[in-house]
Design an enzyme around this catalytic site. Structure first.
Site, mmCIF file in Angstrom:
data_model
loop_
_atom_site.group_PDB
_atom_site.id
_atom_site.type_symbol
_atom_site.label_atom_id
_atom_site.label_comp_id
_atom_site.label_asym_id
_atom_site.label_seq_id
_atom_site.Cartn_x
_atom_site.Cartn_y
_atom_site.Cartn_z
ATOM 1 N N ASP A 96 -25.954 -37.308 -10.446
ATOM 2 C CA ASP A 96 -27.067 -36.134 -10.811
ATOM 3 C C ASP A 96 -27.560 -36.607 -12.142
ATOM 4 O O ASP A 96 -27.050 -37.392 -12.958
ATOM 5 C CB ASP A 96 -26.297 -34.802 -10.922
ATOM 6 N N CYS A 144 14.388 -32.001 3.528
ATOM 7 C CA CYS A 144 14.442 -30.666 2.994
ATOM 8 C C CYS A 144 13.066 -29.925 2.574
ATOM 9 O O CYS A 144 12.872 -28.733 3.012
ATOM 10 C CB CYS A 144 15.126 -30.440 1.420
ATOM 11 N N ASP A 146 -25.493 -28.960 -7.379
ATOM 12 C CA ASP A 146 -24.576 -30.263 -6.973
ATOM 13 C C ASP A 146 -23.771 -29.855 -6.035
ATOM 14 O O ASP A 146 -23.139 -30.815 -5.428
ATOM 15 C CB ASP A 146 -24.129 -30.929 -8.189
#
Length: 797
Positions: free
Chosen positions: A504, A100, A696
């Site tokens: 970072d 479905c 970033d």
């Protein structure tokens, strides 16, 4: 004028109003579209099965679907994506199986203007993105209705009603099955006792009839969910596990009627009832397991009140959260939850953010600081300015992201689903072949039929189908409760395969704000004057000094400043009790004629009174708590840990030494960070990138998994695949642990399922397993898979 039938819905209309498409006639574009969809996908047999049946008349559909185009509906339920497309969440009514979902997604993707359509089988929720200039939402609704389903807007409260209704239905079906099976067991005891001590055929027939009466409601009422699933599977040319259950139990049932009527042989009504009951309990367990992540969503949603107190001059009134606009002034009292993100404008106090971040300690909020939706005021009356409306609030956004994660299947789950579909077809073939081999092998019809039925039942691929989704949803729910939000279930698999993690520095490894690490007092001074001065500035260096003074002098109070002036890129000056006070960098001191020693690898803040330097503060952006331990843990996972930063190399290497990172790349711009990630891909690494800022974004988007820290920029969170709500490297380690543990459990589950089938199917084909034992062992295999998946909850206590 003559009437002709629509080639899709079979309703008759005047030929003049029909859409002519070659040799075909359609009453509306919806019927035309779905006709071509079914034909293109090779599903023309739909019309053969349909026969002369007519579908719902288009007039009924169009009368109600126009409501979806009203401004009121759009304001409440429709949102805009950053690209300017429209997006809505709908609940598709009538979905019974994966076929479905497939049919609805195919139909929607075929419509011009529909950009994306994802339907979540766990809660039947569809997330549809479309071009509002090309297509109206009412046309989308008409398409869904044209293929036999219905749609209405997703509403949490309505969903709760629907889920409760589904559960009650299962409870009732299981209650009927359990009652019947318990009574059948007593009858079976009498039959088996008679088998060993002697029993007349007349008594045996009476007992068979009693079992027949009890087994009938179990098969046709409690087992209706399997008949329904099998029907929709066949309708879409799919052999499902429901078909195997229905085939095995129905054959055993009608064969037992044959035995009872002719009064010869052994009936298996007890096996029929127990087969349905065991599998139904397994099915209900699957429903509950699929709801586990949804329950987490409900729990998160309940943290948002439906009304808020809005302040308008001297008047405070209660309004619905959807009425709040950016810039409105809101009031929150002690014990109340914030419904909207904002910024404190008056008052201060502690907030409990544990519901959102997992942080157990209260967070103190003062003027100018942010309030996050879903957090609770502990001890203060706060007035704050709304910075987001309800639809874009932090918690609403995170709930949407988690819902989307449930709709996107990992590769290993897609593989398991395909394997399950082919497996069902193979088992049906083996069962038929086994029957004929036994039948032509000079055995009786009765014996051949029972062996064939046993093969079908024992091989029902419930365990195989449950192997991945249960473990995945447990992993998603566990992550959400630990403050780790996977936007897609597929990311659990990817993070488990990662070989490199790129971090970072500022805001990810470090706290992202400078702290005083050394205080040098040159001459005595009044702490309250310094505190008043730095409190008047929002510069991170001033904030660092302010927090240092607060920690070391709990009784310090802010005084009144005169002629306070903040000098850009220098510092701040003011008057207090006829004294001139100044705080800032070496440039400010130079302007005031004060000579200072500015040589340091740290940030320096100088404080002077009446032209005399009285104190110097050395500040550093310190590593986050637990950072070094987290790096050690990441290395133990076998990951290559790399730091990428735009900072000066000396500062980067100092932080790297503090936390134990060996590989550092400093002074990088955003493009250079992204290039490093691309190069790592070329080397064959699966890369996870964790960051928090706009600088970033490129690297986060380029990585296999982008992880955003919870306190990062909104756009970084949007681009990332995983969000760490509590902004901690400890959570990063937990994300890897959850991913690897979940992926390991998935592989174990698949192994259990395959080993089970490789042993039990040959035994059943050789005639060593009766249908009742087949049903019990099949259910046990499903329970083993679910129980194994739940073991991931034991990771944290």
């Amino acid at each position: 004028m003559s009437k002709v039938k629509c080639d899709h819905c079979h309703l008759e209309f005047s030929d003049s109003v029909m859409i002519h498409d070659g040799n075909h006639r359609f009453c509306c574009k919806g019927c035309q579209g779905i006709f071509h969809l079914l034909r293109d996908e090779g599903l023309e047999s739909f019309y053969t099965k349909m026969g002369e049946t007519t579908l719902a008349p288009p007039t009924e559909q169009f009368e109600t679907s126009t409501n979806f185009d009203t401004p009121a509906f759009a304001e409440r339920f429709i949102t805009k994506t950053p690209e300017g497309w429209l997006q809505v969440s709908l609940v598709i009514e009538g979905i019974h199986c994966a076929a479905c979902v497939w049919l609805n997604e195919k139909a929607l993707h075929k419509m011009p203007g529909v950009l994306e359509a994802h339907i979540n089988y766990t809660n039947n929720k569809a997330r549809i993105t479309w071009d509002g200039e090309t297509l109206k939402l009412s046309a989308i609704i008409d398409m869904i209705r044209a293929i036999g389903y219905n749609a209405f807007p997703y509403d949490t409260s309505l969903q709760e009603v629907r889920v409760n209704k589904e559960r009650k239905e299962y409870y009732l079906r299981m209650a009927v099955a359990t009652f019947a099976v318990m009574n059948i067991m007593w009858v079976a005891v009498a039959q088996y006792a008679g088998y060993f001590t002697g029993i007349t055929q007349e008594i045996k027939t009476i007992l068979n009839i009693a079992e027949w009466v009890l087994a009938t409601p179990v098969l046709f009422y409690s087992g209706w969910v399997f008949y329904r699933g099998a029907y929709y599977g066949l309708k879409n040319k799919a052999v499902t596990m429901d078909l195997l259950v229905v085939t095995g139990s129905s054959l055993a049932y009608f064969y037992s009627i044959y035995i009872t009527v002719l009064e010869k042989g052994e009936a298996y009504f007890d096996s029929v009832a127990m087969i349905i009951t065991f599998v139904l309990f397994g099915k209900f367990l699957e429903v509950l397991s699929r709801k586990s992540a949804a329950d987490t969503l409900d729990m998160m949603s309940k943290h948002i009140p439906s009304e808020v107190s809005i302040v308008e001059g001297e008047i405070t009134r209660e309004v619905n959260v959807n009425e709040v606009k950016v810039g409105d002034i809101l009031r929150i009292r002690s014990g109340e939850r914030a419904a909207i993100d904002g910024e404190v404008i008056s008052g201060e106090g502690s907030f409990d953010e544990s519901n959102l971040t997992g942080e157990s300690e209260p967070i103190f909020k003062r003027k100018g600081e942010s309030i996050i939706s879903g957090t609770t005021s502990i001890d203060a009356l706060i007035h704050y300015k709304a910075t987001k409306d309800f639809a874009n609030s932090t918690l609403s956004h995170l709930v949407n992201l988690l819902e989307n994660a449930m709709a996107k299947k990992p590769n290993i789950e897609q593989l398991a689903n395909r394997l399950s579909q082919h497996f069902s077809s193979t088992i049906l073939f083996l069962s038929i072949a086994t029957f004929w081999v036994w039948y032509f092998g000079q055995d009786s019809f009765d014996r051949a039929l029972m062996v064939g039925i046993s093969v079908i039942i024992i091989a029902c691929p419930c365990a195989l189908a449950l192997a991945t989704p249960v473990a995945t949803l447990v992993g998603l729910g566990l992550g959400a409760k630990r403050g780790i939000l996977f936007k897609s279930a597929a990311q659990i698999e990817t993070i488990a395969k990662a070989s490199m993690v790129v971090l970072d520095k500022t805001g990810t490894i470090t706290q992202g704000r400078p702290e005083v690490v050394e205080e040098v007092i040159h001459h005595p001074f009044e702490n309250s004057h310094l505190y008043s001065l730095v409190s008047a500035s929002k510069h991170p260096i001033s904030r660092g000094v302010m927090e240092y003074v607060e920690r070391h002098d709990e009784t310090v109070e802010q005084g009144l400043l005169q002629e306070a002036q903040e000098i850009p890129a220098h510092g701040i000056v003011a008057r207090v009790n006829e004294m001139m006070i100044a705080g800032g960098n070496a440039l400010l001191m130079k302007d005031m004629g004060i000579t200072v020693d500015s040589f340091s690898d740290k940030s320096l803040f100088y404080y002077a009174v009446d032209g005399v330097l009285v104190a110097t503060y050395h500040l550093r952006d310190l590593p986050k708590e637990g950072a070094s331990e987290s790096i050690v843990a990441l290395k133990k996972f076998g990951l290559r840990v790399v730091m990428l930063t735009g900072d000066h190399p000396s500062a980067a290497h100092r932080v790297a030494r503090d936390v134990g990172i060996d590989e550092v790349h400093a002074h990088l711009n955003p493009e250079a960070k992204a290039e490093f990630v691309a190069q790592a891909h070329n080397e064959g690494h699966v890369v996870v990138m964790a960051g928090d800022g706009v600088n970033d974004l490129l690297a986060l988007a380029r990585a296999d998994i982008g992880i955003a820290m919870g306190n990062g920029s909104d756009i970084a969170i949007e681009v990332s695949d995983v969000v760490l709500l509590n902004d901690s490297l400890v959570s990063l380690v937990e994300a890897f642990a959850i991913g690897r543990r979940t992926y390991g459990l998935i592989k174990q589950n698949l192994g259990v399922s395959l080993v089970y089938n490789s042993i039990t199917i040959p035994l059943a084909m050789m005639g060593y397993v009766i249908p009742l034992i087949a049903a019990i062992s099949m259910s046990i295999s499903s329970l083993l898979v679910v129980a194994n998946s739940m073991r991931s909850r034991l990771m944290y206590k």
